[in-house]
Design a protein around this motif. Structure first.
Motif, PDB file in Angstrom:
ATOM      1  N   ASN A  38      68.149  -3.944  56.620  1.00 23.39           N
ATOM      2  CA  ASN A  38      69.271  -3.052  56.356  1.00 23.39           C
ATOM      3  C   ASN A  38      69.256  -1.859  57.302  1.00 23.39           C
ATOM      4  O   ASN A  38      70.275  -1.490  57.892  1.00 23.39           O
ATOM      5  CB  ASN A  38      69.207  -2.567  54.911  1.00 23.39           C
TER       6      ASN A  38
ATOM      7  N   TYR B 247      72.032  -0.676  60.166  1.00 24.91           N
ATOM      8  CA  TYR B 247      72.670   0.636  60.106  1.00 24.91           C
ATOM      9  C   TYR B 247      72.479   1.394  61.418  1.00 24.91           C
ATOM     10  O   TYR B 247      73.387   2.077  61.902  1.00 24.91           O
ATOM     11  CB  TYR B 247      72.087   1.446  58.948  1.00 24.91           C
TER      12      TYR B 247
ATOM     13  N   THR C 240      74.715   0.120  46.984  1.00 24.63           N
ATOM     14  CA  THR C 240      73.989   0.644  48.142  1.00 24.63           C
ATOM     15  C   THR C 240      73.380   2.008  47.851  1.00 24.63           C
ATOM     16  O   THR C 240      72.336   2.361  48.397  1.00 24.63           O
ATOM     17  CB  THR C 240      74.897   0.775  49.382  1.00 24.63           C
TER      18      THR C 240
ATOM     19  N   GLU D  35      69.278   2.255  48.552  1.00 21.37           N
ATOM     20  CA  GLU D  35      68.956   2.773  49.879  1.00 21.37           C
ATOM     21  C   GLU D  35      67.573   3.416  49.862  1.00 21.37           C
ATOM     22  O   GLU D  35      67.289   4.271  49.020  1.00 21.37           O
ATOM     23  CB  GLU D  35      69.988   3.820  50.305  1.00 21.37           C
TER      24      GLU D  35
ATOM     25  N   ARG E  69      75.549  -5.128  55.349  1.00 17.78           N
ATOM     26  CA  ARG E  69      74.336  -4.551  54.773  1.00 17.78           C
ATOM     27  C   ARG E  69      74.551  -4.097  53.335  1.00 17.78           C
ATOM     28  O   ARG E  69      73.615  -4.055  52.532  1.00 17.78           O
ATOM     29  CB  ARG E  69      73.774  -3.423  55.635  1.00 17.78           C
TER      30      ARG E  69
ATOM     31  N   LEU F 255      73.862  -7.193  51.325  1.00 17.78           N
ATOM     32  CA  LEU F 255      72.421  -7.465  51.346  1.00 17.78           C
ATOM     33  C   LEU F 255      71.676  -6.591  50.340  1.00 17.78           C
ATOM     34  O   LEU F 255      70.902  -7.079  49.515  1.00 17.78           O
ATOM     35  CB  LEU F 255      71.879  -7.227  52.760  1.00 17.78           C
ATOM     36  N   LEU F 256      71.897  -5.281  50.408  1.00 17.47           N
ATOM     37  CA  LEU F 256      71.167  -4.366  49.534  1.00 17.47           C
ATOM     38  C   LEU F 256      71.494  -4.584  48.068  1.00 17.47           C
ATOM     39  O   LEU F 256      70.607  -4.648  47.216  1.00 17.47           O
ATOM     40  CB  LEU F 256      71.509  -2.918  49.906  1.00 17.47           C
TER      41      LEU F 256
END
Length: 485
Positions: free
Chosen positions: A135, A139, A249, A253, A401, A404-405
């Motif tokens: 991730n 980014y 997210t 994160e 992403r 994904l997260l």
């Protein structure tokens, strides 16, 4: 490779860019003198106060995705962007406020720390850390693309060279002072960014007559642009999936957990989330209106672009005055630098704290700091190389992403911190299964049939979580159960 955008170099823009880079490098050098040990480098010695924490979070949150990518998204799909993506992000900030006390109770520094503690399985640290590194790397690519596209447009320096110039600056000042450098540069950048975006919108409103006039012209271009779902483009299921993806997210994160750990106490952590949430809600509302104004200004002036990521840079070079252009450039550079340094810092702490220390549990603090710095350089350099020929637009990478997260972490992690006897093996398996299915279906076409990738990944994760818990706990009663203390 990204197409070059023609335009004459503006010496004022170039000077503003160079001076800004020198300023943040200076703060990075100062941060190096204030970084005494690995806890300073990772989490500011856990002494960050409410004002610094709030503005650092605002700066970390707003990126090239926000300033360039979001305005580009409004250029394509109008105000409907508020209905799903931005609503999901702000809902996530609000939601995190209510679990921050429980997160601090666990006394962890990173998301993999939290997963390992709630599952009782240390292997969760390198597994979840690997997902977070993927991730973070995506980014970084987004940020570098946004920064380089902007500076190439305003200076005329070829894109492939500018990517490396900006990438090297990011790496140097982040490596020097860790979160100390990152937080103090963020404070400066957040204030500059918010003020500059407000000034830019005021200028556009003044130039085009009024906000009502802008919105009337925006609707005249295409009535779908002012419709909350882009006139049927987005179904309720698609909107819900996007809200869940971006809500997720915030909860998943690495940098959000690191910042919570860096604050002095639970009260400070809550204050910084609440304060940042208010500032960001106002900021994003202004930004979306600025996106509408940008669209109208470019199309009415015959300056339409094929690449939506180029909309805001072209506004700067070909529409606004030089003085306002410098203000906007500072806003965009602040947004990009502040988020990129945070992601770079996260790759370092993830590699050292969550992966390296799992295999080398007796590593000294000095060794861990060295690993953090080496990892920061490695991921910074490789992301810069990838940004020379990026695999998609800023928004496409951002969505990837997010899926994904959220697929990997949202339900397994936050169910586990409250369901205290949940089988840890089921949690680790659910993280892996959610990540693979969510990311895989998104890359393969965006889902399975009518089911969006986010729901595929989250659904698989919860099924694995529940089935795994009951099957494993029945065959090995008590084995691997969560032991939250």
């Amino acid at each position: 490779m990204i197409d070059q955008i023609p335009g004459d170099a503006n010496p004022y823009y170039l000077a503003a860019f160079v001076l800004y880079l020198l300023l943040v490098l200076g703060i990075g050098l100062w941060g190096y003198t204030k970084t005494d040990d690995v806890m300073d480098f990772w989490v500011f010695g856990q002494e960050m106060g409410p004002t610094l924490a709030t503005w650092s979070l605002v700066a970390n949150f707003v990126s090239s995705v926000s300033v360039i990518g979001f305005i580009g998204a409004v250029y394509v799909e109008g105000y409907s962007f508020m209905t799903h993506t931005i609503f999901g992000l702000m809902l996530g900030v609000s939601g995190l406020y209510f679990v921050v006390g429980r997160v601090r109770e666990l006394n962890v520094l990173t998301l993999p720390d939290m997963i390992a503690k709630t599952t009782g399985y240390e292997i969760a640290r390198p597994i979840s850390g690997s997902v977070l590194l993927a991730n973070g790397w995506l980014y970084l690519i987004m940020q570098l693309v946004g920064a380089s596209l902007l500076v190439t447009t305003i200076t005329g320096v070829p894109y492939e060279y500018m990517v490396w110039v900006i990438g090297v600056v990011f790496i140097i000042y982040t490596v020097l002072g860790g979160l100390v450098s990152v937080a103090w540069t963020d404070l400066l950048q957040a204030v500059v960014m918010v003020c500059a975006v407000v000034i830019a919108l005021v200028y556009m409103i003044s130039d085009m007559g009024s906000l009502t006039a802008i919105n009337t012209e925006f609707a005249a271009l295409d009535s779908a642009m002012v419709h909350p779902t882009h006139e049927g483009t987005y179904t309720a299921l698609m909107i819900a999936a996007t809200i869940v993806a971006f809500f997720g997210t915030i909860f998943t994160e690495q940098n959000m957990l690191v910042r919570i750990a860096a604050t002095k106490d639970v009260r400070t952590a809550k204050i910084h989330l609440a304060g940042a949430g208010v500032i960001l809600s106002v900021f994003y509302s202004i930004l979306i209106l600025l996106g509408g104004a940008t669209t109208v200004a470019l199309l009415d002036s015959g300056l339409g672009v094929d690449d939506p990521d180029a909309a805001f840079p072209v506004l700067i070079t070909d529409y606004v005055s030089t003085g306002i252009g410098v203000v906007i450039i500072l806003a965009v550079m602040s947004a990009i630098l502040s988020t990129t340094d945070t992601r770079l810092h996260s790759t370092g702490i993830t590699t050292a704290r969550d992966i390296y220390s799992y295999f080398k549990p007796d590593a000294s603090e000095r060794r861990l700091m060295r690993v953090s710095r080496v990892a920061t350089v490695f991921f910074g350099v490789t992301a810069t190389a990838a940004a020379v020929n990026p695999p998609g637009t800023i928004i496409e990478l951002y969505n990837l992403r997010a899926v994904l997260l959220t697929s990997a972490f949202l339900l397994p992690v936050y169910v586990a911190i409250y369901w205290t006897d949940l089988d840890g093996r089921a949690v680790v398996t659910a993280i892996t299964g959610g990540a693979v299915l969510g990311l895989g279906t998104d890359l393969a076409g965006g889902g399975i049939g009518a089911i969006p990738s986010t729901f595929v990944g989250v659904g698989v994760a919860i099924l694995i979580l529940l089935a795994g818990h009951y099957l494993l706990s029945s065959s090995d009663k008590g084995g691997g159960a969560v032991t939250n203390n």
